[in-house]
Design a protein around this motif. Structure first.
Motif, PDB file in Angstrom:
ATOM      1  N   VAL A  15     -35.399 -33.905 -27.041  1.00 29.37           N
ATOM      2  CA  VAL A  15     -36.160 -33.036 -27.946  1.00 29.37           C
ATOM      3  C   VAL A  15     -35.323 -31.823 -28.351  1.00 29.37           C
ATOM      4  CG1 VAL A  15     -38.149 -31.473 -28.072  1.00 29.37           C
ATOM      5  CG2 VAL A  15     -38.434 -33.794 -27.196  1.00 29.37           C
ATOM      6  N   LEU A  16     -34.612 -31.227 -27.399  1.00 24.22           N
ATOM      7  CA  LEU A  16     -33.759 -30.086 -27.722  1.00 24.22           C
ATOM      8  C   LEU A  16     -32.700 -30.472 -28.753  1.00 24.22           C
ATOM      9  CD1 LEU A  16     -33.210 -28.468 -24.219  1.00 24.22           C
ATOM     10  CD2 LEU A  16     -34.515 -27.507 -26.115  1.00 24.22           C
ATOM     11  N   ALA A  17     -32.110 -31.652 -28.585  1.00 28.57           N
ATOM     12  CA  ALA A  17     -31.084 -32.113 -29.535  1.00 28.57           C
ATOM     13  C   ALA A  17     -31.679 -32.285 -30.932  1.00 28.57           C
ATOM     14  CB  ALA A  17     -30.458 -33.417 -29.049  1.00 28.57           C
ATOM     15  N   GLN A  18     -32.909 -32.776 -31.006  1.00 29.26           N
ATOM     16  CA  GLN A  18     -33.563 -32.936 -32.305  1.00 29.26           C
ATOM     17  C   GLN A  18     -33.883 -31.581 -32.926  1.00 29.26           C
ATOM     18  OE1 GLN A  18     -36.931 -35.613 -31.972  1.00 29.26           O
ATOM     19  NE2 GLN A  18     -35.723 -37.026 -30.738  1.00 29.26           N
ATOM     20  N   TRP A  19     -34.400 -30.658 -32.130  1.00 27.04           N
ATOM     21  CA  TRP A  19     -34.716 -29.318 -32.632  1.00 27.04           C
ATOM     22  C   TRP A  19     -33.474 -28.615 -33.154  1.00 27.04           C
ATOM     23  CZ3 TRP A  19     -38.214 -27.311 -28.094  1.00 27.04           C
ATOM     24  CH2 TRP A  19     -39.502 -27.814 -28.252  1.00 27.04           C
ATOM     25  N   LEU A  20     -32.386 -28.802 -32.442  1.00 27.57           N
ATOM     26  CA  LEU A  20     -31.144 -28.128 -32.806  1.00 27.57           C
ATOM     27  C   LEU A  20     -30.730 -28.445 -34.232  1.00 27.57           C
ATOM     28  CD1 LEU A  20     -28.877 -26.345 -31.595  1.00 27.57           C
ATOM     29  CD2 LEU A  20     -27.753 -28.443 -30.896  1.00 27.57           C
ATOM     30  N   ASN A  52     -26.623 -39.751 -15.053  1.00 26.35           N
ATOM     31  CA  ASN A  52     -25.767 -40.114 -16.181  1.00 26.35           C
ATOM     32  C   ASN A  52     -26.574 -40.548 -17.404  1.00 26.35           C
ATOM     33  OD1 ASN A  52     -26.399 -42.773 -15.588  1.00 26.35           O
ATOM     34  ND2 ASN A  52     -24.382 -43.270 -14.792  1.00 26.35           N
ATOM     35  N   ALA A  53     -27.873 -40.770 -17.254  1.00 30.91           N
ATOM     36  CA  ALA A  53     -28.723 -41.048 -18.416  1.00 30.91           C
ATOM     37  C   ALA A  53     -28.839 -39.821 -19.320  1.00 30.91           C
ATOM     38  CB  ALA A  53     -30.107 -41.502 -17.965  1.00 30.91           C
ATOM     39  N   HIS A  54     -28.584 -38.634 -18.768  1.00 30.37           N
ATOM     40  CA  HIS A  54     -28.653 -37.406 -19.556  1.00 30.37           C
ATOM     41  C   HIS A  54     -27.404 -37.211 -20.418  1.00 30.37           C
ATOM     42  CE1 HIS A  54     -31.308 -35.679 -16.119  1.00 30.37           C
ATOM     43  NE2 HIS A  54     -32.022 -36.395 -16.955  1.00 30.37           N
ATOM     44  N   THR A  55     -26.315 -37.820 -20.033  1.00 31.18           N
ATOM     45  CA  THR A  55     -25.027 -37.538 -20.652  1.00 31.18           C
ATOM     46  C   THR A  55     -25.022 -37.736 -22.161  1.00 31.18           C
ATOM     47  OG1 THR A  55     -23.846 -37.969 -18.601  1.00 31.18           O
ATOM     48  CG2 THR A  55     -22.561 -38.089 -20.624  1.00 31.18           C
ATOM     49  N   VAL A  56     -25.543 -38.846 -22.649  1.00 30.01           N
ATOM     50  CA  VAL A  56     -25.528 -39.099 -24.090  1.00 30.01           C
ATOM     51  C   VAL A  56     -26.299 -38.014 -24.839  1.00 30.01           C
ATOM     52  CG1 VAL A  56     -27.523 -40.665 -24.159  1.00 30.01           C
ATOM     53  CG2 VAL A  56     -25.714 -40.882 -25.863  1.00 30.01           C
ATOM     54  N   HIS A  57     -27.390 -37.543 -24.270  1.00 26.45           N
ATOM     55  CA  HIS A  57     -28.182 -36.499 -24.914  1.00 26.45           C
ATOM     56  C   HIS A  57     -27.475 -35.140 -24.844  1.00 26.45           C
ATOM     57  CE1 HIS A  57     -31.348 -39.412 -25.339  1.00 26.45           C
ATOM     58  NE2 HIS A  57     -31.312 -39.646 -24.046  1.00 26.45           N
ATOM     59  N   ARG A  60     -24.991 -35.161 -27.568  1.00 30.96           N
ATOM     60  CA  ARG A  60     -25.677 -34.878 -28.845  1.00 30.96           C
ATOM     61  C   ARG A  60     -25.925 -33.387 -28.997  1.00 30.96           C
ATOM     62  NH1 ARG A  60     -30.908 -37.588 -29.130  1.00 30.96           N
ATOM     63  NH2 ARG A  60     -31.080 -36.531 -31.121  1.00 30.96           N
ATOM     64  N   LEU A  61     -26.325 -32.725 -27.912  1.00 29.06           N
ATOM     65  CA  LEU A  61     -26.526 -31.273 -27.961  1.00 29.06           C
ATOM     66  C   LEU A  61     -25.237 -30.560 -28.313  1.00 29.06           C
ATOM     67  CD1 LEU A  61     -28.788 -30.293 -24.928  1.00 29.06           C
ATOM     68  CD2 LEU A  61     -29.232 -29.868 -27.340  1.00 29.06           C
ATOM     69  N   ALA A  62     -24.154 -30.944 -27.649  1.00 29.97           N
ATOM     70  CA  ALA A  62     -22.858 -30.292 -27.890  1.00 29.97           C
ATOM     71  C   ALA A  62     -22.405 -30.491 -29.325  1.00 29.97           C
ATOM     72  CB  ALA A  62     -21.807 -30.823 -26.910  1.00 29.97           C
ATOM     73  N   VAL A  63     -22.522 -31.696 -29.846  1.00 27.08           N
ATOM     74  CA  VAL A  63     -22.138 -31.971 -31.227  1.00 27.08           C
ATOM     75  C   VAL A  63     -23.038 -31.187 -32.182  1.00 27.08           C
ATOM     76  CG1 VAL A  63     -22.022 -33.762 -33.012  1.00 27.08           C
ATOM     77  CG2 VAL A  63     -21.090 -34.208 -30.742  1.00 27.08           C
ATOM     78  N   GLY A  64     -24.319 -31.133 -31.867  1.00 31.55           N
ATOM     79  CA  GLY A  64     -25.262 -30.406 -32.693  1.00 31.55           C
ATOM     80  C   GLY A  64     -25.034 -28.908 -32.707  1.00 31.55           C
ATOM     81  N   ALA A  72     -20.207 -25.102 -25.936  1.00 28.06           N
ATOM     82  CA  ALA A  72     -21.242 -26.048 -25.514  1.00 28.06           C
ATOM     83  C   ALA A  72     -20.702 -26.979 -24.437  1.00 28.06           C
ATOM     84  CB  ALA A  72     -21.742 -26.849 -26.714  1.00 28.06           C
ATOM     85  N   ILE A  73     -19.475 -27.438 -24.622  1.00 30.18           N
ATOM     86  CA  ILE A  73     -18.871 -28.309 -23.603  1.00 30.18           C
ATOM     87  C   ILE A  73     -18.757 -27.554 -22.280  1.00 30.18           C
ATOM     88  CG2 ILE A  73     -16.764 -29.575 -22.934  1.00 30.18           C
ATOM     89  CD1 ILE A  73     -18.555 -30.931 -25.086  1.00 30.18           C
ATOM     90  N   GLU A  74     -18.347 -26.306 -22.339  1.00 29.54           N
ATOM     91  CA  GLU A  74     -18.226 -25.514 -21.106  1.00 29.54           C
ATOM     92  C   GLU A  74     -19.580 -25.308 -20.437  1.00 29.54           C
ATOM     93  OE1 GLU A  74     -15.379 -24.853 -19.489  1.00 29.54           O
ATOM     94  OE2 GLU A  74     -14.615 -26.100 -21.115  1.00 29.54           O
ATOM     95  N   LEU A  75     -20.611 -25.021 -21.219  1.00 27.63           N
ATOM     96  CA  LEU A  75     -21.943 -24.813 -20.654  1.00 27.63           C
ATOM     97  C   LEU A  75     -22.516 -26.104 -20.069  1.00 27.63           C
ATOM     98  CD1 LEU A  75     -24.488 -22.945 -20.274  1.00 27.63           C
ATOM     99  CD2 LEU A  75     -25.267 -23.876 -22.464  1.00 27.63           C
ATOM    100  N   LEU A  76     -22.333 -27.209 -20.760  1.00 23.99           N
ATOM    101  CA  LEU A  76     -22.964 -28.472 -20.367  1.00 23.99           C
ATOM    102  C   LEU A  76     -22.132 -29.301 -19.398  1.00 23.99           C
ATOM    103  CD1 LEU A  76     -24.378 -29.441 -23.872  1.00 23.99           C
ATOM    104  CD2 LEU A  76     -25.589 -28.315 -21.988  1.00 23.99           C
TER     105      LEU A  76
END
Length: 154
Positions: A15-20, A52-57, A60-64, A72-76
């Motif tokens: 949901v966060l990735a979509q909102w972003l 690891n199910a979270h990784t793809v999402h 998406r957050l980092a790219v977004g 974003a990479i450093e935070l995530l």
């Protein structure tokens, strides 16, 4: 959030990735005003909540995050796990991120693929985009290792 099942946490990231990407103020503003505080205050940091199910999402957050991709990479990074089987990296292709941020993209690829048997159909194209933007990166051992893992169909 720690008490929530893993599927709920996965849904929250999705949901966060979509909102972003749909935020009316733009992804960069949404990243700093919404996503960073969420991970700093709410997301559980304990190792037992890594999945690891979270990784793809998370990718998406980092790219977004757009221009905030390196931060974003450093935070995530602490929340990302190597892919288990197949590595879905489609959100990087066509995003312009690998050519704009080649070092951060290589960092991301290393996090999710270094100790994994996972394969990705997109890896070769992403590596090509990275090296086109910054040819000197070919001497990086991480790049060389990942290039050996990449499947080329041409």
């Amino acid at each position: 959030m720690p008490q929530a099942p893993a599927k709920i946490r996965t849904g929250a990231i999705n949901v966060l990735a979509q909102w972003l990407v749909i935020d009316k103020e733009g992804p960069e503003k949404a990243w700093t005003s919404m996503i960073v505080p969420f991970f700093n205050r709410i997301w559980p940091m304990e190792k037992r909540f890594l999945d690891n199910a979270h990784t793809v999402h998370l990718i998406r957050l980092a790219v977004g995050a757009g221009d905030h991709f390196p931060s974003a990479i450093e935070l995530l990074r602490p929340y990302m796990q190597p892919f288990a089987r197949s590595a879905s990296l489609h959100m990087l292709t066509g995003s312009g991120i690998p050519s704009k941020f080649p070092h951060s993209t290589l960092d991301l690829l290393w996090i999710v693929l270094r100790s994994s048997e996972a394969t990705s159909f997109e890896l070769a194209d992403i590596l090509d985009e990275i090296v086109a933007a910054f040819p000197e990166i070919e001497i990086d051992r991480r790049f060389q290792f990942l290039a050996q893992k990449a499947t080329r169909y041409r």
